[in-house]
Design a protein around this motif. Structure first.
Motif: not given
Length: 398
Positions: A51-52, A57-61, A110-114
């Motif tokens: 879940s983390i 991903r949600l927080v850094f979008a 990093g995932s939400v960045m790419f």
């Protein structure tokens, strides 16, 4: 027809990178919970490790969207890949549960960045009349990688639970090299977002097509990325009293149905428009998901899973192309894309929690019925929305 022409070279580069990313993610997905429990923690703590990633991903979008507007999609894309590669490699060397939690969480950032940068690049690179086809091809590349990944990951796990993490890091590094070295340079058609005017989020939210896309993204995240992964395995064990591999079969037939729809859904969304694929896709996926909760035998359970996958394949390319229509090629959509992605991640986090509570209190029939109902509501939201493939942003196609 123009949409039968070969895809541009830069799109093919993006497809190759998508395959490598999905393949790598599939390597670690089957072993991550088991690796977490190797640090003497229970099932709940192991679930937190999963879940983390979504939470970060949600927080850094929003930050990812802002970075795209400043530095451009390609730079943010490559940087995001390198961050996830480094965090994944670090996971392989984690010495305790808390180190694993921190490293995995950094990977989510990093995932939400790419992810958001990739959507922006596809909008920039895809010819407007082939947006659906490009979205379908991109989804297919991810699907193939995600299907092959767990198979390879299971084999690598035989050499130790840390090995798949190193392989995933290597796949991400390869994807970063592919994008950095092979993606074409800036030109009039593929300017980086940092050099383009940004689409205001307020303007996007005023568009009925974008509002409907955000709503359906939330529902799709709830059902396809949340409940499908978290609740269906529990249902297969608790209600059908099947062996653990039954859940794997359900995911596999979902992928088969998805792949079948992807062979034509992107092209049809270019020819017919987005709504004629989106609305049926949402209805089919929602209805099939609701039926899953009513099944008492394996054949119907697998059939419903396959139909749900087919519906997801109908709606996916059209939904992404619809957002591309709203933004257009002539401006940056970092913040707009970030909100769209946040909606899916929010649904993926909330959906399994709500479904779990419903299953515990009222039974799995209610859990899957409400879950399917969420997608039916999102289909209703598209009915009054404008058709985004027509009269799309005037800035877009200049």
């Amino acid at each position: 027809m123009r949409n039968k022409e070969p895809l541009p070279r830069d799109i093919k580069v993006m497809l190759a990178a998508a395959f490598l990313i999905a393949l790598g993610f599939g390597l670690v997905a089957p072993v991550l919970p088991q690796f977490a429990t190797s640090f003497d923690v229970g099932a709940t703590a192991a679930a937190v490790i999963v879940s983390i990633f979504a939470f970060m991903r949600l927080v850094f979008a929003p930050a990812g969207g802002a970075l795209i507007g400043r530095f451009g999609e390609r730079n943010v894309y490559v940087t995001g890949l390198l961050i996830v590669a480094a965090s994944t490699a670090a996971c392989a060397f984690a010495q305790d549960y808390w180190q694993l939690l921190v490293f995995r969480g950094l990977g989510g950032a990093g995932s939400v960045m790419f992810t958001v940068a990739a959507m922006g690049l596809l909008i920039r690179l895809a010819p407007p009349e082939r947006r659906g086809r490009v979205s379908g091809a991109y989804a297919s590349a991810f699907l193939i990688g995600s299907v092959l990944g767990p198979v390879v990951g299971g084999l690598l796990a035989g050499f130790g639970l840390r090995v798949p993490f190193l392989a995933y890091a290597g796949a991400l590094l390869a994807a970063a090299i592919v994008v950095r070295s092979l993606l074409g340079g800036q030109d009039a058609g593929t300017q980086e977002a940092g050099h383009l005017p940004a689409m205001p989020l307020k303007e996007a939210l005023a568009d009925s097509a974008y509002r409907a896309a955000v709503f359906s993204s939330f529902g799709n995240g709830w059902v396809t990325f949340g409940v499908r992964m978290a609740t269906i395995p529990l249902f297969a064990t608790a209600v059908l009293q099947s062996r653990p591999e039954t859940a794997a079969w359900a995911l596999a037939v979902f992928a088969v149905g998805n792949a079948l729809a992807l062979t034509f859904s992107g092209r049809l969304s270019d020819a017919w428009g987005r709504k004629p694929l989106l609305i049926p896709g949402l209805l089919v996926t929602g209805a099939a998901t609701a039926v899953i909760g009513l099944t008492t035998g394996l054949p119907l359970f697998l059939a419903a899973s396959a139909v749900a996958g087919f519906g997801s394949g109908l709606l996916g390319p059209a939904q992404q192309a619809a957002v591309a229509d709203v933004i257009g090629r002539g401006r940056s959509g970092g913040k707009v894309l970030a909100v769209f992605q946040m909606a899916a991640d929010t649904g993926a986090i909330i959906g399994p929690i709500v479904a779990g509570l419903l299953a515990d209190q009222l039974g799995y029939g209610w859990a899957f019925g409400i879950t399917g109902g969420v997608l039916l509501l999102t289909a209703a939201a598209w009915l009054p929305a404008r058709e985004p493939s027509k009269h799309s942003s005037v800035v877009a196609e200049d």
